[in-house]
Design a protein around this motif. Sequence first.
Motif, PDB file in Angstrom:
ATOM      1  N   SER A  36      -3.931   0.848  17.272  1.00  0.00           N
ATOM      2  CA  SER A  36      -4.605   1.927  17.999  1.00  0.00           C
ATOM      3  C   SER A  36      -6.080   1.619  18.179  1.00  0.00           C
ATOM      4  N   LEU A  37      -6.702   1.069  17.145  1.00  0.00           N
ATOM      5  CA  LEU A  37      -8.116   0.715  17.208  1.00  0.00           C
ATOM      6  C   LEU A  37      -8.362  -0.358  18.259  1.00  0.00           C
ATOM      7  N   ASN A  38      -7.524  -1.371  18.275  1.00  0.00           N
ATOM      8  CA  ASN A  38      -7.715  -2.489  19.198  1.00  0.00           C
ATOM      9  C   ASN A  38      -7.535  -2.076  20.659  1.00  0.00           C
ATOM     10  N   LYS A  39      -6.883  -0.941  20.883  1.00  0.00           N
ATOM     11  CA  LYS A  39      -6.684  -0.436  22.238  1.00  0.00           C
ATOM     12  C   LYS A  39      -7.777   0.543  22.670  1.00  0.00           C
ATOM     13  N   SER A  40      -8.667   0.890  21.748  1.00  0.00           N
ATOM     14  CA  SER A  40      -9.596   1.998  22.000  1.00  0.00           C
ATOM     15  C   SER A  40     -11.045   1.527  22.063  1.00  0.00           C
ATOM     16  N   TRP A  66      -9.559   6.425  19.915  1.00  0.00           N
ATOM     17  CA  TRP A  66      -8.846   5.911  18.735  1.00  0.00           C
ATOM     18  C   TRP A  66      -8.157   7.051  17.997  1.00  0.00           C
ATOM     19  N   LEU A  67      -8.892   8.132  17.767  1.00  0.00           N
ATOM     20  CA  LEU A  67      -8.332   9.290  17.077  1.00  0.00           C
ATOM     21  C   LEU A  67      -7.188   9.893  17.878  1.00  0.00           C
ATOM     22  N   GLU A  68      -7.385  10.039  19.173  1.00  0.00           N
ATOM     23  CA  GLU A  68      -6.350  10.602  20.041  1.00  0.00           C
ATOM     24  C   GLU A  68      -5.066   9.781  19.975  1.00  0.00           C
ATOM     25  N   THR A  69      -5.202   8.454  19.990  1.00  0.00           N
ATOM     26  CA  THR A  69      -4.032   7.579  19.940  1.00  0.00           C
ATOM     27  C   THR A  69      -3.304   7.701  18.609  1.00  0.00           C
ATOM     28  N   MET A  70      -4.046   7.753  17.509  1.00  0.00           N
ATOM     29  CA  MET A  70      -3.423   7.903  16.192  1.00  0.00           C
ATOM     30  C   MET A  70      -2.732   9.251  16.056  1.00  0.00           C
ATOM     31  N   LEU A  71      -3.349  10.298  16.573  1.00  0.00           N
ATOM     32  CA  LEU A  71      -2.751  11.631  16.471  1.00  0.00           C
ATOM     33  C   LEU A  71      -1.430  11.715  17.231  1.00  0.00           C
ATOM     34  N   LYS A  72      -1.327  11.026  18.344  1.00  0.00           N
ATOM     35  CA  LYS A  72      -0.063  11.008  19.086  1.00  0.00           C
ATOM     36  C   LYS A  72       1.051  10.417  18.225  1.00  0.00           C
ATOM     37  N   ILE A  73       0.732   9.359  17.494  1.00  0.00           N
ATOM     38  CA  ILE A  73       1.711   8.739  16.596  1.00  0.00           C
ATOM     39  C   ILE A  73       2.093   9.696  15.480  1.00  0.00           C
ATOM     40  N   ILE A  74       1.075  10.297  14.885  1.00  0.00           N
ATOM     41  CA  ILE A  74       1.300  11.189  13.744  1.00  0.00           C
ATOM     42  C   ILE A  74       2.095  12.424  14.157  1.00  0.00           C
ATOM     43  N   LEU A  75       1.691  13.071  15.221  1.00  0.00           N
ATOM     44  CA  LEU A  75       2.336  14.323  15.621  1.00  0.00           C
ATOM     45  C   LEU A  75       3.762  14.105  16.109  1.00  0.00           C
ATOM     46  N   HIS A  76       4.079  12.878  16.480  1.00  0.00           N
ATOM     47  CA  HIS A  76       5.453  12.547  16.845  1.00  0.00           C
ATOM     48  C   HIS A  76       6.343  12.436  15.606  1.00  0.00           C
ATOM     49  N   LYS A  77       5.730  12.169  14.447  1.00  0.00           N
ATOM     50  CA  LYS A  77       6.489  11.926  13.222  1.00  0.00           C
ATOM     51  C   LYS A  77       6.534  13.111  12.264  1.00  0.00           C
ATOM     52  N   VAL A  78       5.571  14.013  12.345  1.00  0.00           N
ATOM     53  CA  VAL A  78       5.446  15.053  11.320  1.00  0.00           C
ATOM     54  C   VAL A  78       6.692  15.925  11.247  1.00  0.00           C
ATOM     55  N   LYS A  79       6.952  16.382  10.041  1.00  0.00           N
ATOM     56  CA  LYS A  79       8.076  17.275   9.799  1.00  0.00           C
ATOM     57  C   LYS A  79       7.562  18.707   9.684  1.00  0.00           C
ATOM     58  N   GLU A  80       8.478  19.640   9.804  1.00  0.00           N
ATOM     59  CA  GLU A  80       8.114  21.054   9.710  1.00  0.00           C
ATOM     60  C   GLU A  80       7.439  21.341   8.372  1.00  0.00           C
ATOM     61  N   LEU A 138      -4.100  17.952   8.040  1.00  0.00           N
ATOM     62  CA  LEU A 138      -4.461  16.566   8.338  1.00  0.00           C
ATOM     63  C   LEU A 138      -5.849  16.514   8.951  1.00  0.00           C
ATOM     64  N   SER A 139      -6.655  15.598   8.417  1.00  0.00           N
ATOM     65  CA  SER A 139      -8.061  15.502   8.822  1.00  0.00           C
ATOM     66  C   SER A 139      -8.496  14.051   8.852  1.00  0.00           C
ATOM     67  N   ALA A 140      -9.509  13.784   9.678  1.00  0.00           N
ATOM     68  CA  ALA A 140     -10.009  12.408   9.802  1.00  0.00           C
ATOM     69  C   ALA A 140     -11.421  12.396  10.339  1.00  0.00           C
ATOM     70  N   VAL A 141     -12.147  11.352   9.989  1.00  0.00           N
ATOM     71  CA  VAL A 141     -13.427  11.002  10.595  1.00  0.00           C
ATOM     72  C   VAL A 141     -13.281   9.571  11.077  1.00  0.00           C
ATOM     73  N   CYS A 142     -13.521   9.345  12.366  1.00  0.00           N
ATOM     74  CA  CYS A 142     -13.437   8.002  12.943  1.00  0.00           C
ATOM     75  C   CYS A 142     -14.810   7.536  13.369  1.00  0.00           C
ATOM     76  N   GLY A 143     -15.193   6.318  13.012  1.00  0.00           N
ATOM     77  CA  GLY A 143     -16.493   5.788  13.385  1.00  0.00           C
ATOM     78  C   GLY A 143     -16.393   4.378  13.944  1.00  0.00           C
ATOM     79  N   MET A 144     -17.279   4.071  14.898  1.00  0.00           N
ATOM     80  CA  MET A 144     -17.376   2.731  15.462  1.00  0.00           C
ATOM     81  C   MET A 144     -18.825   2.298  15.512  1.00  0.00           C
ATOM     82  N   VAL A 145     -19.057   1.017  15.256  1.00  0.00           N
ATOM     83  CA  VAL A 145     -20.402   0.451  15.317  1.00  0.00           C
ATOM     84  C   VAL A 145     -20.543  -0.273  16.657  1.00  0.00           C
ATOM     85  N   LYS A 146     -21.514   0.131  17.436  1.00  0.00           N
ATOM     86  CA  LYS A 146     -21.720  -0.459  18.766  1.00  0.00           C
ATOM     87  C   LYS A 146     -23.151  -1.007  18.890  1.00  0.00           C
TER      88      LYS A 146
END
Length: 237
Positions: A200-204, A210-224, A229-237
């Motif tokens: 996901s990172l390499n595509k973003s 990056w966060l949006e792509t990971m959330l799509k994976i996660i929300l497809h898998k989560v059970k009832e 779920l929480s996250a902080v995503c950072g990139m150095v540019k």
Amino acid sequence: MEIFVCKYSDKGGRSSNEDAVGISDNTFVLADGLGGHSFGEVASSKVVEYLLGRTEISDISSNTMHDIIDEVNRYIWREKAADSSYGDMASTVVAAFVRDGYFNYFNVGDSRMYYFRNGKIFIQSKDHSMTQLSVDMGEISREKMRFHEDRNKLTKVLGLRENLKINQSFEPFKIMHDDAFLLCSDGFWEYISEKQMIKSLNKSKTPNKWLETMLKIILHKVKEGNDNLSAVCGMVK
């Protein structure tokens, strides 16, 4: 170089959100209040508020990281002592700091820090849990930690005891262009593999993507009834 960052927190399938996240002055904090304890959401919020209030932190040596762990643990302990209604509230934490071109972090519990460089995991925090001990002893693979029956049994958390010692070193290192980092609660990392994080990172090009792509994976898998779920995503540019 500049740090670009985004954050996310959601209650998932639970009735309330006991995670808390915060960003300020190149300080990044995520805490997860213990669901089986009283006032988990209060504990996590207090942890984030306390650490973001430490605006004077300039030295991010390993000794300083251990001093801050001790301080925030005693702070939660004192808050409980001052108000008996808080019961046995406790929290995990993962916090990261960027100062003068250097990065350092600490964690307590099973909230994680991943640092990525050249499309690979450069550093991954170690959980303080029974499953991490099983991995260290070679009894289970790291991948099997995610849904192991003992996964929620933690060996270290903030606020349960007045004194807390973490027997590991947290050494600062110089950030580089195109580095990235992820802070996340167990409700986030349990549904996405490290390979999927990297892919996901390499595509973003931005932390938000990056966060949006990971959330799509996660929300497809989560059970009832899935965890917060929480996250902080950072990139150095």
